[in-house]
Scaffold this motif. Structure first.
Motif, short mmCIF file in Angstrom:
data_model
loop_
_atom_site.label_atom_id
_atom_site.label_comp_id
_atom_site.label_asym_id
_atom_site.label_seq_id
_atom_site.Cartn_x
_atom_site.Cartn_y
_atom_site.Cartn_z
N GLY A 34 0.80 -1.23 0.00
CA GLY A 34 0.00 0.00 0.00
C GLY A 34 0.82 1.27 0.00
N LEU A 35 2.06 1.20 -0.46
CA LEU A 35 2.94 2.37 -0.42
C LEU A 35 2.56 3.37 -1.51
CD1 LEU A 35 6.38 0.54 -0.01
CD2 LEU A 35 4.98 1.58 1.79
N SER A 36 2.63 4.66 -1.18
CA SER A 36 2.42 5.73 -2.15
C SER A 36 3.71 6.50 -2.41
CB SER A 36 1.34 6.70 -1.67
OG SER A 36 1.69 7.27 -0.41
N ALA A 37 4.79 6.13 -1.73
CA ALA A 37 6.10 6.75 -1.92
C ALA A 37 7.17 5.72 -1.60
CB ALA A 37 6.26 7.98 -1.03
N VAL A 38 8.36 5.93 -2.15
CA VAL A 38 9.48 5.03 -1.85
C VAL A 38 9.79 5.12 -0.36
CG1 VAL A 38 11.91 4.53 -2.32
CG2 VAL A 38 10.41 5.30 -4.18
N PRO A 39 9.81 4.01 0.35
CA PRO A 39 10.03 4.06 1.80
C PRO A 39 11.46 4.49 2.14
CG PRO A 39 10.05 1.79 1.04
CD PRO A 39 9.63 2.62 -0.12
N THR A 40 11.60 5.06 3.31
CA THR A 40 12.91 5.46 3.81
C THR A 40 13.45 4.37 4.74
OG1 THR A 40 11.89 6.63 5.67
CG2 THR A 40 12.32 7.90 3.66
N GLY A 41 14.74 4.44 5.00
CA GLY A 41 15.34 3.50 5.95
C GLY A 41 15.66 2.14 5.38
N GLY A 93 17.33 10.68 -7.00
CA GLY A 93 18.13 10.12 -5.92
C GLY A 93 17.37 9.23 -4.97
N ALA A 94 16.26 8.64 -5.41
CA ALA A 94 15.44 7.83 -4.51
C ALA A 94 16.18 6.61 -3.98
CB ALA A 94 14.17 7.39 -5.23
N PHE A 95 17.21 6.14 -4.71
CA PHE A 95 17.91 4.91 -4.31
C PHE A 95 19.42 5.12 -4.20
CE2 PHE A 95 14.28 3.95 -7.12
CZ PHE A 95 13.45 3.30 -6.22
N GLN A 96 19.86 6.35 -4.13
CA GLN A 96 21.30 6.62 -4.16
C GLN A 96 22.02 6.16 -2.90
OE1 GLN A 96 21.87 10.82 -4.61
NE2 GLN A 96 20.78 11.36 -2.73
N HIS A 97 21.27 5.83 -1.84
CA HIS A 97 21.88 5.33 -0.60
C HIS A 97 22.02 3.81 -0.62
CE1 HIS A 97 17.58 4.91 -0.06
NE2 HIS A 97 17.78 4.11 0.98
N LEU A 98 21.77 3.19 -1.79
CA LEU A 98 21.85 1.73 -1.90
C LEU A 98 22.95 1.38 -2.90
CD1 LEU A 98 18.00 1.03 -2.14
CD2 LEU A 98 19.44 1.00 -0.09
N PRO A 99 24.21 1.45 -2.47
CA PRO A 99 25.33 1.33 -3.42
C PRO A 99 25.53 -0.05 -4.01
CG PRO A 99 26.15 1.37 -1.15
CD PRO A 99 24.68 1.65 -1.08
N VAL A 100 24.91 -1.09 -3.45
CA VAL A 100 25.10 -2.45 -3.99
C VAL A 100 23.81 -3.02 -4.56
CG1 VAL A 100 27.06 -2.95 -2.49
CG2 VAL A 100 24.73 -3.49 -1.69
N LEU A 101 22.81 -2.17 -4.79
CA LEU A 101 21.53 -2.64 -5.30
C LEU A 101 21.69 -3.18 -6.72
CD1 LEU A 101 18.50 -2.84 -4.67
CD2 LEU A 101 18.21 -0.64 -5.82
#
Length: 273
Positions: free
Chosen positions: A67-74, A95-103
């Motif tokens: 039920g998400l309406s935005a990319v979750p944080t954390g 930059g929605a996923f820039q904190h995930l360097p190994v994705l």
């Protein structure tokens, strides 16, 4: 070695009782809190319907049908597979996923996406390998979002406008196997393209006549047309020249005029004889 409790927070009897009951790790946490006067930080709790798992030895974060309406944080920064499918996401910001360097794998399928930022996948150029954007409401996407990515992408089941931007994106990415036939022109496309598969059209028609990527091609085409025009003119002139000379050679030669012999010349000739 004994444990020390600040006197201002407990009596000797209470400290001794706690030391007997609580494990050393809990005591250390309690000491830190009592010593600083702070509170114990709450552990991070994923959004409802999301969970972290180990799948095939890789850290996976699943938020399918949450039920998400935005990319979750954390999201843990060591996540390699991220599933955000079957939610209500309408856009992906910069930059929605820039904190995930190994994705490595990102599933955004079966949402309500109508917009992707040109920097939506910023920071993933060195890691992202699989991207699923199928079954959304995307009519067009910015080519900048895919520059530098070495990914396999699923773009099927979207109402594509079938424009220059989509043609440029297909030059940047590799399509997931058996998904090309699902890229179909939607209601926003040219009337003659609606309902048609895009890949055959993109192979036959250049949609980037102007604008990004198309300006250079238009210049090249114009140059080729100009050179072709000059070549036609030169060939036409040479053909006309050859044809005209051939006509001249076919004409009969005019006989040379006979000059009258004067009487003085005749008497001179008789004398010589």
């Amino acid at each position: 070695m004994g444990l020390f409790f600040p006197r201002s927070y407990c009596t000797p009897g209470l400290c001794q009782y706690l030391a007997m009951l609580l494990p050393a790790s809990h005591l250390l946490s309690l000491l830190l809190v009592l010593g600083t006067g702070g509170t114990v930080p709450s552990p991070w709790v994923p959004p409802q319907g999301c969970y972290v798992a180990e799948e095939a030895g890789e850290r996976t974060f699943r938020c399918s049908q949450a039920g998400l309406s935005a990319v979750p944080t954390g999201i843990p920064n060591d996540t390699r597979k991220l599933y955000l499918d079957a939610n209500q996401l309408a856009s992906v910001p910069a930059g929605a996923f820039q904190h995930l360097p190994v994705l490595e794998e990102l599933d955004l399928s079966h949402n309500a996406l109508v917009h992707l930022s040109g920097a939506a996948f910023q920071g993933l150029a060195g890691s992202l390998r699989h991207l699923d954007l199928s079954a959304n409401q995307l009519a067009s996407v910015p080519v900048e979002a895919f520059v530098g990515l070495k990914i396999q992408v699923n773009l099927s089941a979207n109402p594509w406008r079938c424009d220059c931007a989509l043609q440029e994106v297909l030059r940047q990415v590799r399509l997931a196997p058996d998904t090309g036939t699902g890229i179909v022109c939607g209601p926003g496309a040219r009337p003659d393209l609606v309902g048609q598969e895009f890949l055959p059209l993109a192979g036959e028609e250049e949609l980037c006549g102007t604008g990004r990527g198309g300006a250079q091609r238009s210049t090249d085409v114009a140059l080729l047309v100009t050179m072709g025009g000059w070549l036609v003119l030169v060939v036409a002139y040479l053909a006309h020249y050859v044809w005209q000379n051939r006509d001249e050679t076919r004409r009969p030669l005019k006989p040379a005029p006979v000059l009258p012999v004067r009487s003085e010349d005749s008497s001179t000739l008789s004398t010589v004889v």
